[in-house]
Design a protein around this motif. Structure first.
Motif, short mmCIF file in Angstrom:
data_model
loop_
_atom_site.label_atom_id
_atom_site.label_comp_id
_atom_site.label_asym_id
_atom_site.label_seq_id
_atom_site.Cartn_x
_atom_site.Cartn_y
_atom_site.Cartn_z
N GLU A 80 38.46 39.18 28.30
CA GLU A 80 39.48 40.01 28.96
C GLU A 80 39.30 40.00 30.47
OE1 GLU A 80 42.82 42.31 29.45
OE2 GLU A 80 42.16 41.21 27.69
N ARG B 253 41.96 38.66 33.29
CA ARG B 253 42.42 39.53 34.37
C ARG B 253 41.95 39.08 35.75
NH1 ARG B 253 43.77 44.93 32.89
NH2 ARG B 253 42.93 45.62 34.87
N THR C 272 55.96 42.84 38.95
CA THR C 272 55.66 42.10 37.73
C THR C 272 55.59 40.64 38.12
OG1 THR C 272 56.87 43.72 36.42
CG2 THR C 272 56.46 41.60 35.39
N TRP D 174 51.90 39.99 34.04
CA TRP D 174 51.20 41.22 34.42
C TRP D 174 52.15 42.13 35.16
CZ3 TRP D 174 46.31 41.86 32.71
CH2 TRP D 174 45.62 40.72 32.29
N SER D 175 51.89 43.43 35.10
CA SER D 175 52.66 44.43 35.85
C SER D 175 51.69 45.38 36.54
CB SER D 175 53.57 45.24 34.93
OG SER D 175 54.55 44.42 34.37
N ARG D 176 52.01 45.69 37.77
CA ARG D 176 51.26 46.73 38.49
C ARG D 176 52.28 47.81 38.81
NH1 ARG D 176 46.23 47.01 40.44
NH2 ARG D 176 45.85 44.78 40.41
N ASP D 177 52.08 49.01 38.24
CA ASP D 177 53.07 50.07 38.40
C ASP D 177 52.94 50.74 39.77
OD1 ASP D 177 50.97 51.90 38.30
OD2 ASP D 177 51.47 52.65 36.30
N ILE E 202 48.35 50.84 38.65
CA ILE E 202 47.73 50.52 37.36
C ILE E 202 48.20 49.13 36.91
CG2 ILE E 202 47.43 51.23 34.96
CD1 ILE E 202 46.38 53.34 36.84
N LEU E 203 47.25 48.27 36.58
CA LEU E 203 47.56 46.91 36.13
C LEU E 203 47.58 46.86 34.62
CD1 LEU E 203 47.89 43.90 37.03
CD2 LEU E 203 45.42 43.69 36.69
N THR E 204 48.67 46.31 34.04
CA THR E 204 48.78 46.15 32.60
C THR E 204 49.27 44.74 32.29
OG1 THR E 204 51.02 47.06 32.64
CG2 THR E 204 49.23 48.58 32.09
N ARG E 205 48.87 44.27 31.13
CA ARG E 205 49.32 42.96 30.68
C ARG E 205 50.70 43.12 30.10
NH1 ARG E 205 45.87 39.62 26.50
NH2 ARG E 205 44.77 41.57 26.65
#
Length: 186
Positions: free
Chosen positions: A50, A54, A166, A175-178, A182-185
């Motif tokens: 992971e 990332r 995104t 990936w998205s960073r809000d 916060i980074l999310t897949r």
């Protein structure tokens, strides 16, 4: 005769069975320990995979800036920093405007495909929707607000501007960073 059997001093156990039972118990304990070690190592391996997935995405950030280089020129928009050694693709920027009453407005921007005079595709297409083939190389890229939404920027009831981004990394993972970072897949 029954008393002779009750006398413990004369009892002779069958030692052949006791080592067998001890070996069986030790084998069960060893099996359980091996299973636990396998689970621990599998968890470490998954965590390492992971982190490797990332590795590029954690080096990409976006925030709202009043100018592309921090200078005197007033061009509000998103500043995207790609601190990795590889480009990012299919970049979608969302400017989020929060008003004093707590309401939000979202403004979508997708970077244009590369053009001859813009080889890295850092131009913008206002209010575009859908996938794209844009590229942001390592470094910083400024994505300005379009003229229509620039008028909103000057309104007194606008409290704060934030940015969501995104993108696809070099391996093709989305990936998205809000707006909170916060980074999310995806």
């Amino acid at each position: 005769m029954p008393l002779a059997y009750l006398h413990l001093g004369s009892y002779q156990p069958d030692w052949g069975d006791i080592p067998t039972w001890c070996a069986a118990v030790l084998a069960l304990v060893a099996g359980w320990v091996a299973y636990r070690l396998f689970k621990i190592e599998s968890g470490r391996d998954e965590k390492a995979r992971e982190e490797a997935r990332r590795a590029q995405a954690v080096k990409v950030a976006a925030w709202f800036a009043d100018s592309p280089d921090g200078g005197e020129e007033f061009v509000p928009g998103a500043l995207i920093r790609n601190a990795s050694d590889l480009p990012i693709y299919n970049v979608h920027v969302r400017h989020t405007c929060s008003y004093a009453d707590g309401e939000f407005e979202e403004i979508d921007r997708i970077l244009n495909p590369p053009a001859e005079d813009d080889p890295f595709g850092v131009g913008v297409h206002p209010d575009a929707r859908g996938p794209d083939v844009s590229i942001i190389p390592p470094g910083e890229c400024h994505v300005p607000l379009d003229a229509q939404h620039l008028q909103v920027f000057h309104l007194p009831h606008v409290d704060d501007w934030q940015v969501e981004v995104t993108f696809d990394d070099a391996s093709g993972q989305t990936w998205s960073r809000d707006r909170h970072g916060i980074l999310t897949r995806g």
